[in-house]
Design an enzyme around this catalytic site. Structure first.
Site, mmCIF file in Angstrom:
data_model
loop_
_atom_site.group_PDB
_atom_site.id
_atom_site.type_symbol
_atom_site.label_atom_id
_atom_site.label_comp_id
_atom_site.label_asym_id
_atom_site.label_seq_id
_atom_site.Cartn_x
_atom_site.Cartn_y
_atom_site.Cartn_z
ATOM 1 C CG PHE A 138 -4.940 3.784 -8.590
ATOM 2 C CD1 PHE A 138 -4.057 4.349 -9.714
ATOM 3 C CD2 PHE A 138 -4.668 2.797 -8.178
ATOM 4 C CE1 PHE A 138 -3.097 3.630 -10.133
ATOM 5 C CE2 PHE A 138 -3.646 2.232 -8.549
ATOM 6 C CZ PHE A 138 -2.718 2.344 -9.548
ATOM 7 C CD GLN A 186 -7.816 -5.947 -4.624
ATOM 8 O OE1 GLN A 186 -6.745 -5.810 -4.437
ATOM 9 N NE2 GLN A 186 -8.775 -5.044 -4.365
ATOM 10 C CG HIS A 207 -5.263 -6.501 -9.983
ATOM 11 N ND1 HIS A 207 -5.153 -6.005 -11.543
ATOM 12 C CD2 HIS A 207 -4.596 -5.409 -9.392
ATOM 13 C CE1 HIS A 207 -4.784 -5.141 -11.683
ATOM 14 N NE2 HIS A 207 -4.714 -4.402 -10.549
ATOM 15 C CG LEU A 264 -0.342 -6.116 -11.309
ATOM 16 C CD1 LEU A 264 -1.786 -6.477 -11.146
ATOM 17 C CD2 LEU A 264 0.300 -5.431 -10.244
ATOM 18 C CD GLU A 282 -6.991 0.299 -9.719
ATOM 19 O OE1 GLU A 282 -7.114 -0.797 -9.386
ATOM 20 O OE2 GLU A 282 -7.566 1.267 -9.229
ATOM 21 N NE ARG A 306 -6.623 -2.754 -7.573
ATOM 22 C CZ ARG A 306 -5.411 -2.589 -7.142
ATOM 23 N NH1 ARG A 306 -5.078 -3.512 -6.355
ATOM 24 N NH2 ARG A 306 -4.682 -1.873 -7.736
ATOM 25 C CG HIS A 356 -3.458 -8.073 -6.836
ATOM 26 N ND1 HIS A 356 -1.947 -7.967 -7.414
ATOM 27 C CD2 HIS A 356 -3.344 -6.878 -6.541
ATOM 28 C CE1 HIS A 356 -1.492 -7.054 -7.277
ATOM 29 N NE2 HIS A 356 -2.496 -6.032 -6.739
ATOM 30 N NE ARG A 415 -4.351 -3.840 -1.734
ATOM 31 C CZ ARG A 415 -4.038 -3.543 -2.899
ATOM 32 N NH1 ARG A 415 -3.544 -2.375 -3.124
ATOM 33 N NH2 ARG A 415 -3.489 -4.307 -3.990
#
Lengths: 611, 299
Positions: free
Chosen positions: A113, A233, A235, A245, A248, A281, A346, A381
């Protein structure tokens, strides 16, 4: 009046985990949720759970990655707790039967990730949150934990001492959505807020319609500080038309971003030459918008995310859910064509200030999950770090509220000798000075009477008065109009790219909406399932949170993590290795700061982030 | 134009014949000034919303939405309201409902939350079929789009149905993992083969929306029938290799009852409407076979 040892407000990942933990400690615990537990937004999480489970990985690496990703605004004791507790909490889910994706040897799979130095994201297809939510609800059913579903908690019952740190929380006020009854809920030991995100502050968000930040706003009005609210955040991969969404995980598995020229812009334009699409991100979101702003976006709005080259077999095995989302919500067959994506709101890194045991500065009041800010995410995050936060800090809050001694917290809450007050912020309007419904108390819902029963009863009376007023009022303005105005202004002015002029404009818009909210009324006279009323109450929460986000963003004149400021293009460690806090007391918000804790079991030296 | 809502009297009367009769609570005298004001507000709302019909145009489509509220005088008799909603590319039924609620009538009531087909709260009866509002494109439907609450459930208000019975059935099948033993080491996994995960994968996708239960003729006639969703939940655990033989036997015993798997008449309506494509009928058949095999063992 209902009475339990521990009350958990909200029944998503953090709430369910907190309830199970409190129950295991022998407490009589109840969940109160405005949805049904399986409808909670945790179910929409896709990517996975970061946990150092394998050889070559360990909690120290996880903690280091998280601190770096946070742009050195995370607190070391919280980050280390997250990294240390996550493996056993994740395996605990496995023991409860969670259907994780598997390796050939039968162990759970992990994948790479963004921002991680090891592929430690444990997952169940691209629907990890769904399985986590259902697995934990199954455990709640197994234990016979009481659930009040479709009960909307609209107020906290706290005492009214002048100093928030002397206040106690004795329960909450609940509104039975099905019948319109308002009742008190007394908590003998503690109330845990686990109400999730606040995405409805924005009009393009991955968050559910129910994500209106109720817990954070209620705690704020009761006198608990909100921490680091400016860090929102965005996304990088959400579907343009709906905000749905696209995990990721797509980039983790090798998905590629292209601009309208078909260029792989993360490399070609040098946004992240080491990590490309797998940069953090905030980096990817800014890269995409820069492409669009420079005329290289598709239809001047979005970019393309392509996963066709991964092959049908791998996609079906690991990302099948993405195929359904792209088809149902954007009409795109992702096996045949790239998916359109753009950044969308997000996650809220900020929230209710807590220590690593979940407790706030008001005794008996806890918070966990996205509504809380124990400060593991700092200013950004990392993907895969939200779900471990839910289970690690949900469990700790549950245990502590049930009376378990978790040792003294290293993170302090409330005002301390380290507190530094903001006195020079230039705001166009005085923030939040519009009175709340209860003018005789310093804390919203507070009472000068300190017996627990009386405190709850007083809060119930206040809530009945408010609801009666909203239902009886015949004309004025309706919440839908106000919500739209607020969401549009936030998306326009307090988005990925921010500048002083826009932030001030947002504060003026928020003030205007706040004043008009004074004249709000509910058109639906019914006591049965009155969603008009619920949305109207939620609207006040959106207002208070929008203001705290914008004020924090205006105060922080630097560029850190997700918070980009046009006039301030550098991270200013000399001035800003500190958290912003906003607290409401006697009707006046005040802004103050406390230093970030960079020393835990390990020391973390701020370094430049590069990807 | 003053409003785009049409609530023509005759239309409502026509629809009444089709709509299910609802139990009406006895009307009460207003007791407090607050109650009286609310009653006046109800009356005024009634007068305001009755308006001239508006025709469907090229830019709008017509939506006929079921309305009922046991408390509000004008809505105690179930009826359909017409809303004319502007067409927009990619618009879903849920988008259209939100538009109608926010622009035309804020009293229009329906459940919704995630708007991406995972929370399961907006299962509705749309043009005669159970579907999720958020997952259904308007462009895929014939107009006027007719939206009703899930059939065979009690209506609470407008499109909101009482889900208690559905939840009760889900919880009746012991919907939680019961392995023989769990590794003593808190960091040691139980291990599950990829094949076994594949076998139970589809069954774990259920979002508890209730579409299958609502579509099932058998469930409609037999209130005790566990129904497709609950049986699928049992399948999810019965087929999981990490639960032991004894537990599997116990689970099959729960299924092998008068109101368990044998009630299923293999009509496939649950499978047809499932928004997550779970092969519900197949799972029920497989449990029937397993139950038979288990009984044979005892002979």
């Amino acid at each position: 009046m209902h009475e339990h040892d521990v009350l958990v407000v909200g029944a998503g990942g953090a709430g369910l985990r907190a309830a199970i933990a409190a129950h295991e400690e022998g407490a009589d615990v109840a969940l109160v949720t405005k949805l049904h537990p399986v409808r909670s937004h945790t179910g929409a999480a896709e990517g996975g759970i970061n946990a150092a489970l394998r050889d070559g990985d360990d909690w120290e690496l996880h903690a280091y990655d998280t601190m770096k990703g946070s742009d050195y605004l995370g607190d070391a004791p919280a980050i280390e707790t997250l990294a240390q507790d996550s493996p056993k909490e994740t395996v605990q889910l496995e023991h409860w039967g969670m259907p994780f994706s598997r390796e050939d040897d039968g162990r759970v799979s992990q994948r790479p990730f963004g921002g991680l130095s090891f592929p430690r994201t444990t997952y169940a297809g691209a629907e990890t949150g769904h399985h986590l939510l259902h697995t934990m609800y199954e455990q709640v059913v197994k234990r016979g934990i009481k659930v009040y579903d479709e009960w909307y908690v609209s107020r906290l019952a706290v005492t009214d001492h002048d100093d928030p740190e002397e206040r106690e929380c004795h329960g909450v006020v609940g509104y039975d959505i099905k019948t319109g009854q308002i009742q008190g809920f007394k908590a003998r030991n503690g109330v845990i807020l686990a109400t999730g995100g606040l995405g409805q502050v924005y009009d393009h968000t991955t968050n559910a319609v129910a994500n209106t930040g109720d817990g954070a706003a209620m705690a704020y009005r009761a006198g608990v500080p909100l921490e680091d609210m400016e860090f929102i955040q965005f996304h990088p991969t959400t579907l343009p038309s709906t905000g749905v969404l696209i995990s990721e995980g797509v980039r983790g598995e090798g998905g590629i971003l292209y601009n309208n020229e078909g260029e792989r812009f993360m490399f070609e334009y040098g946004y992240a030459n080491n990590d490309g699409e797998l940069a953090s991100r905030d980096v990817v979101a800014r890269a995409e918008l820069t492409e669009v702003n420079n005329g290289r976006g598709v239809e001047d709005e979005y970019v393309h995310l392509d996963m066709r080259h991964l092959g049908e077999e791998r996609i079906t095995d690991r990302l099948e859910n993405i195929l359904h989302l792209a088809r149902d919500f954007e009409g795109v067959d992702a096996l045949e064509e790239p998916m359109p994506v753009k950044p969308g709101q997000h996650y809220a890194m900020g929230g209710v200030e807590t220590d690593e045991n979940g407790e706030t500065c008001i005794s008996g009041l806890y918070a966990a999950g996205e509504c809380a800010c124990v400060s593991v995410h700092g200013s950004n995050r990392l993907g895969g770090n939200a779900l471990p936060e839910l289970i690690v800090f949900g469990a700790r809050a549950g245990r502590h509220a049930a009376g378990t001694d978790l040792g003294e917290a290293e993170i302090s809450t409330g005002e301390t000798e380290e507190t530094e007050f903001e006195d020079g912020l230039d705001t166009p309007v005085e923030p939040g000075a519009v009175a709340t419904s209860d003018e005789d108390a310093v804390a919203d819902g507070g009472t000068a009477i300190t017996s627990p029963d009386e405190t709850v009863r007083h809060a119930v009376e206040n809530e009945r008065t408010r609801v009666d007023h909203l239902l009886e009022k015949d004309e004025g303005v309706q919440q839908a109009e106000l919500r739209e105005k607020l969401q549009k202004s936030m998306t326009e002015n307090v988005n990925v790219f921010r500048n002083e002029e826009g932030l001030k404009q947002a504060l003026e818009d928020i003030r205007e909406v706040r004043e008009r909210y004074e004249d709000v009324y509910v058109n639906d006279p019914s006591r049965t399932f009155n969603t008009d009323l619920i949305h109207t109450i939620e609207m006040q929460n959106l207002l208070d949170l929008a203001e705290s986000i914008t004020l924090g963003a205006l105060a922080r004149d630097e560029f850190r993590g997700a918070h980009w400021r046009q006039e301030h293009q550098e991270r200013k460690d000399d001035e800003w290795l500190k958290h912003t806090l906003l607290s409401w007391n006697e009707g006046t918000p005040k802004l103050w700061y406390k230093p970030t804790i960079l020393d835990g079991e390990k020391e973390y030296e701020p370094k430049e982030r590069s990807y | 134009m003053s409003t785009q809502i049409e609530e023509s009297e005759t239309e409502a009367q026509e629809q009444e014949a089709e709509a299910e009769e609802a139990e009406l609570p006895a009307e009460q005298e207003p007791q407090t000034p607050g109650d009286r004001r609310r009653a006046e507000k109800r009356e005024r709302r009634e007068q305001e919303t009755a308006s001239e019909p508006v025709a469907e145009t090229d830019d709008t489509f017509k939506m006929k939405v079921f309305r009922y509220d046991p408390e509000v005088e004008g809505k105690m008799e179930p009826r359909f309201d017409d809303f004319y909603v502007p067409k927009k590319k990619g618009m879903t039924v849920l988008d259209a409902l939100i538009y109608a609620r926010d622009r035309f009538d804020t009293t229009l009531t329906f459940r919704h939350s995630c708007r991406q087909a995972v929370c399961g709260s907006d299962a509705l009866f749309i043009n005669g079929r159970q579907r999720l509002g958020c997952q259904t494109q308007i462009s895929d439907l014939d107009t006027p789009v007719r939206i009703e609450p899930l059939p065979h459930q009690d209506v609470v208000k407008d499109l909101v149905v009482d889900m208690e019975h559905f939840y009760d059935q889900m919880e009746a099948v012991e919907p939680f993992f019961q392995p023989d033993e769990t590794p003593g080491d808190e960091l040691e996994e139980q291990r599950q083969s990829r094949e076994n995960r594949e076998k139970v994968k589809m069954s774990t996708r259920c979002i508890w929306c209730g579409a299958c239960m609502s579509s099932c003729n058998v469930a409609a006639g037999d209130n005790q029938y566990l129904g497709p969703a609950a049986i699928n939940k049992a399948y999810r655990f019965a087929m999981d290799e990490r639960e032991g033989e004894n537990m599997k036997e116990h689970r099959l015993n729960v299924m092998d009852q008068e109101h368990g798997v044998w009630r299923c008449q293999t009509q496939f309506s649950c499978t047809n409407v499932c928004p997550k494509d779970i092969p519900l009928t197949e799972h029920i058949q497989e449990l029937k076979r397993e139950a038979v095999k288990q009984n044979l063992k005892f002979w």
